[in-house]
Design a protein around this motif. Structure first.
Motif, short mmCIF file in Angstrom:
data_model
loop_
_atom_site.label_atom_id
_atom_site.label_comp_id
_atom_site.label_asym_id
_atom_site.label_seq_id
_atom_site.Cartn_x
_atom_site.Cartn_y
_atom_site.Cartn_z
N GLU A 80 8.74 7.44 -2.31
CA GLU A 80 9.40 7.55 -0.84
C GLU A 80 10.90 6.90 -0.91
O GLU A 80 11.32 6.44 -1.77
N GLY A 116 0.72 -1.58 0.23
CA GLY A 116 -0.14 0.13 -0.15
C GLY A 116 0.69 1.13 -0.27
O GLY A 116 0.36 2.26 -0.33
N VAL A 117 1.82 0.98 -0.06
CA VAL A 117 3.09 2.82 0.16
C VAL A 117 3.58 2.80 -1.40
O VAL A 117 3.76 1.77 -2.40
N ASP A 118 3.95 3.88 -1.84
CA ASP A 118 4.27 4.22 -2.84
C ASP A 118 5.38 3.89 -2.34
O ASP A 118 6.49 5.42 -2.28
N PHE A 168 10.07 6.96 6.09
CA PHE A 168 10.66 7.77 4.70
C PHE A 168 10.85 9.12 5.32
O PHE A 168 10.38 9.98 5.74
#
Lengths: 280, 96
Positions: free
Chosen positions: B19, B13-15, B61
């Motif tokens: 990042e 779910g993390v771009d 991040f």
């Protein structure tokens, strides 16, 4: 008011774990941390579910706060001791919130969950939850002398102290959120013009305990903050700035200090307001 | 308690491409350590802090550039200097 009226150490908490008039309350950024383990007899307040209006971006109202504390078994004359992870960010936020609704005796556990863990003190399993009989809690109307809104911030540019307590990289615009969160955000990076960047972390030692009043006074003097003037502290959503509010208002006794809980997620999304980039 | 895992927690779910990720694990004799990991910027100022997961993992991040990762665990403090870049996962294994 003295420092010990609002700040207690772990030994004090340990000695009062079975005191029925002392309620230890965990408030964590990670709202599931309590489910893993917590200080014995501590109750949980969930900063997202319990303290925010479920629809609008605002706090629960006075009646909602009364219902919450009643259900948690907290009475008006109880001593509430707040603690949490992440150097007490959200415990400080809850402290400020309790003061906003006029609770008499509320204190922070110095160093919060981290200091407790680094000292290898006992935590009980998450399933061990204390039974506290419900109360009939009466809150006061919100004390807005502690709370800044966006128009207060705009009016303060160039005239009052604006203290941006985020990390230097958030202040300068390199980051949009503290670096333990993904950086995908809609608002613009930067800071409010004329704000001083005094990161919240300068108030604390590595173990999360607060520095001495002498060190804190020296810090704000060295940063050129004239504490005789009104001060507004802000961060991203108002939790780290609640910690700085705690330092200035509660530890150093400055009456004219407000926390801007709208903070950068509101200000950085406003159309047409001035924004500055770069470091101080 | 399961054993230590290398790398950071799940990235679902993390771009990831946008990042700048700094991640790793904290171990003592190969076993995960419960404690905290702090991220300091190039000037040594606090930027973020996370508790380690039950498998000793952590993740930040950040922005591209030089950072210090500091593990705070009972009885030890260990620093690692890293250089992170966008779209990459900078791995920082820390043995205490």
């Amino acid at each position: 008011m003295s420092r010990s009226d609002v700040l207690v150490d772990a030994d004090w908490v340990q000695a009062h774990l079975d005191d029925p008039k002392v309620v230890v309350v965990e408030v964590d950024e990670d709202t599931a941390a309590y489910d893993k383990n917590h200080i014995r007899n501590a109750v949980r307040i969930d900063w997202k579910k319990d303290l925010q209006d479920p629809v609008r971006r605002d706090f629960v109202d006075q009646a909602g706060f009364e219902a919450l504390l009643s259900a948690k078994g907290i009475a008006n004359d109880d001593t509430v001791v707040l603690y949490g992870g992440n150097n007490n960010w959200f415990a400080s936020y809850a402290f400020w919130y309790f003061k906003l609704y006029g609770h008499g005796d509320v204190r922070l556990l110095d160093g919060g969950r981290k200091k407790w863990e680094l000292d290898s003190r006992d935590l009980v399993d998450g399933a061990e939850v204390p039974a506290r009989a419900a109360t009939t809690y009466k809150a006061q109307a919100q004390n807005t002398s502690l709370r800044a809104f966006r128009d207060d911030v705009l009016a303060a540019i160039g005239s009052k102290n604006l203290v941006d307590v985020r990390s230097p990289d958030e202040f300068s615009g390199r980051l949009l959120a503290p670096a333990h969160l993904p950086q995908e955000q809609s608002q613009r990076p930067g800071h409010v013009p004329s704000a001083r960047n005094i990161p919240w972390s300068k108030n604390a030692n590595d173990d999360g305990t607060f520095k001495s009043n002498e060190e804190l006074t020296a810090l704000y003097q060295a940063e050129g903050v004239d504490l005789a003037k009104d001060t507004i502290a802000y961060c991203r959503i108002g939790e780290r700035s609640a910690l700085t509010w705690f330092v200035l208002h509660q530890l150093l006794g400055q009456e004219n200090v407000k926390n801007y809980d709208g903070s950068w997620t509101e200000y950085g999304s406003l159309v047409g307001v001035p924004i500055e980039l770069g470091s101080n | 308690m399961c054993g230590a895992k290398a790398g950071g927690p799940d990235l679902a779910g993390v771009d990831v491409a946008n990042e700048t990720i700094i991640q790793g694990s904290v171990t003592r004799d190969g076993e995960p350590v419960n404690g905290y990991v702090r991220l300091l910027d190039a000037g040594g100022e606090f930027t973020a802090e996370v508790p380690t997961s039950s498998t000793g993992q952590f993740r930040f991040f950040a922005a591209p550039g030089k950072w210090t990762v500091r593990a705070l665990v009972p009885g030890a403090t260990v620093d690692r200097v890293v250089v992170a870049s966008q779209g990459a996962q900078t791995e920082v294994p820390i043995a205490v």
